[in-house]
Design a protein around this motif. Structure first.
Motif, mmCIF file in Angstrom:
data_model
loop_
_atom_site.group_PDB
_atom_site.id
_atom_site.type_symbol
_atom_site.label_atom_id
_atom_site.label_comp_id
_atom_site.label_asym_id
_atom_site.label_seq_id
_atom_site.Cartn_x
_atom_site.Cartn_y
_atom_site.Cartn_z
ATOM 1 N N ASP A 1 30.484 38.289 34.061
ATOM 2 C CA ASP A 1 31.922 38.179 34.328
ATOM 3 C C ASP A 1 32.606 37.458 33.163
ATOM 4 O OD1 ASP A 1 34.483 37.666 35.342
ATOM 5 O OD2 ASP A 1 33.730 37.330 37.375
ATOM 6 N N SER A 2 33.564 38.121 32.549
ATOM 7 C CA SER A 2 34.333 37.499 31.465
ATOM 8 C C SER A 2 35.730 37.110 31.910
ATOM 9 C CB SER A 2 34.431 38.465 30.270
ATOM 10 O OG SER A 2 35.137 39.642 30.620
ATOM 11 N N VAL A 3 36.102 37.443 33.140
ATOM 12 C CA VAL A 3 37.426 37.098 33.666
ATOM 13 C C VAL A 3 37.399 35.695 34.276
ATOM 14 C CG1 VAL A 3 39.262 37.777 35.268
ATOM 15 C CG2 VAL A 3 37.942 39.527 34.062
ATOM 16 N N GLU B 1 34.365 48.855 34.601
ATOM 17 C CA GLU B 1 34.225 48.267 35.929
ATOM 18 C C GLU B 1 35.583 48.104 36.609
ATOM 19 O OE1 GLU B 1 30.135 45.619 35.396
ATOM 20 O OE2 GLU B 1 32.089 44.629 35.266
ATOM 21 N N GLU B 2 36.556 47.666 35.854
ATOM 22 C CA GLU B 2 37.902 47.515 36.416
ATOM 23 C C GLU B 2 38.470 48.872 36.820
ATOM 24 O OE1 GLU B 2 42.294 45.608 35.395
ATOM 25 O OE2 GLU B 2 40.696 45.547 33.898
ATOM 26 N N ALA B 3 38.283 49.868 35.960
ATOM 27 C CA ALA B 3 38.798 51.202 36.265
ATOM 28 C C ALA B 3 38.160 51.756 37.531
ATOM 29 C CB ALA B 3 38.559 52.134 35.082
ATOM 30 N N ASP C 1 28.805 47.494 25.111
ATOM 31 C CA ASP C 1 29.888 46.655 24.623
ATOM 32 C C ASP C 1 30.552 45.953 25.815
ATOM 33 O OD1 ASP C 1 31.956 45.810 22.646
ATOM 34 O OD2 ASP C 1 33.217 46.999 23.978
ATOM 35 N N PRO C 2 30.654 44.600 25.793
ATOM 36 C CA PRO C 2 31.203 43.895 26.961
ATOM 37 C C PRO C 2 32.621 44.336 27.317
ATOM 38 C CG PRO C 2 30.074 42.360 25.508
ATOM 39 C CD PRO C 2 30.128 43.675 24.782
ATOM 40 N N ASP D 1 22.885 39.853 37.961
ATOM 41 C CA ASP D 1 22.696 40.184 36.549
ATOM 42 C C ASP D 1 23.381 41.499 36.198
ATOM 43 O OD1 ASP D 1 21.177 37.923 35.957
ATOM 44 O OD2 ASP D 1 19.300 38.906 36.540
ATOM 45 N N GLY D 2 23.971 41.537 35.003
ATOM 46 C CA GLY D 2 24.589 42.760 34.511
ATOM 47 C C GLY D 2 25.854 43.161 35.233
ATOM 48 N N VAL D 3 26.441 42.237 35.980
ATOM 49 C CA VAL D 3 27.631 42.522 36.789
ATOM 50 C C VAL D 3 28.796 41.682 36.273
ATOM 51 C CG1 VAL D 3 28.651 42.310 39.092
ATOM 52 C CG2 VAL D 3 26.328 43.184 38.825
#
Length: 292
Positions: free
Chosen positions: A237-239, A11-13, A3-4, A265-267
């Motif tokens: 990246d969604s930010v 990742e943020e945590a 889930d994105p 990829d995948g990051v």
């Protein structure tokens, strides 16, 4: 497929879970409490080494300061670089309905954010000579994450600012290059995508001032610079999504200045500053390719 939203949160945590690393020295480049530079000496290196100047992200907003990238600064120092992590003035609180400060943090301060980056860059050679003698200012690489990536690109472009700009340099800065990490590098595309909740328009002040100010602040219009530039971007990246970096690369190519664009990829957004993530090693390698 993960889930994105869950991936982003994890990742943020991870990136923000590392304890802040105390610098070897902190020095001022001005009188304001935010006009500071943290210096991290290279670990296990003899002699002078390249200097990495690091600008933190956080959408130019006040709650986010340089402490959250101190683990990255320490990571780069352990990779043999001298590191200068720059603090700068960020946004203030948006007044609430009764004049209080509960309207949320606004992005950036005009012109103070840019005043500070310019002042820090101008002061760094002297500060490095005094506080970080291992650092070779003649071999400087700028890097920064997100909004800090924007500031790194901007700092490298001061010699192509419009005539009359108070931040304009008469000649290109002495840099080995820029490694911008998921940077807010193209203002028009960032506005279209509503990056960081309208941060670009907040930085520029909104209204009729934004267009005029953008000519002094948008890296995508300050091209070509003649400075070697690489962007590192997570495809997931969604930010600050990949199309922002692609738009900058396209603008650079149209100006006759191809830039490097390394897409992982995948990051997502945060592994680039997370010493526990493989992406961080890629960042260090991109810096090394320019610095050494």
């Amino acid at each position: 497929m993960p889930d994105p939203a869950a991936r982003d949160a994890a990742e943020e945590a991870s990136a923000l879970s590392h304890p802040a690393v105390t610098p070897d020295v902190t020095a001022s480049y001005g009188d304001h409490p935010d006009q500071l530079v943290d210096f991290y000496a290279p670990r296990d290196r003899v002699g002078r080494v390249p200097l990495v100047v690091l600008f933190h992200g956080g959408a130019w907003r006040a709650p986010y300061d340089r402490r959250h990238v101190s683990p990255l600064a320490d990571y780069l120092a352990r990779r043999g670089f001298a590191v200068a992590s720059v603090e700068y003035r960020r946004g203030t609180e948006i007044p609430g309905p009764r004049g209080g400060g509960n309207g949320g943090p606004v992005a950036g301060r005009w012109p103070e954010t840019f005043d500070d980056v310019a002042a820090a860059m101008d002061a760094l050679p002297g500060l490095v000579a005094r506080h970080l003698p291992q650092g070779d200012a003649r071999r400087t690489v700028l890097t920064g994450h997100s909004a800090g990536g924007h500031l790194a690109l901007w700092a490298a472009a001061r010699h192509v600012l419009p005539a009359g700009s108070p931040w304009r340099l008469p000649a290109p800065p002495e840099l080995r290059g820029v490694v911008a990490l998921a940077p807010i590098a193209h203002f028009a595309r960032s506005v279209e995508l509503d990056v960081c909740g309208g941060a670009v328009l907040q930085l520029l002040g909104g209204g009729g001032e934004s267009e005029a100010r953008s000519a002094h602040a948008d890296p995508a219009v300050l091209l070509p610079t003649g400075i070697a530039t690489t962007l590192v971007q997570g495809r997931a990246d969604s930010v600050v999504p990949l199309p922002v970096a692609e738009a900058y690369a396209d603008a650079a190519a149209a100006a006759g200045e191809p830039v490097g664009l390394t897409v992982l990829d995948g990051v997502g957004h945060f592994p680039l500053i997370d010493p526990a993530a493989d992406a961080c090693a890629v960042v260090a390698e991109e810096v090394a390719q320019l610095a050494w």
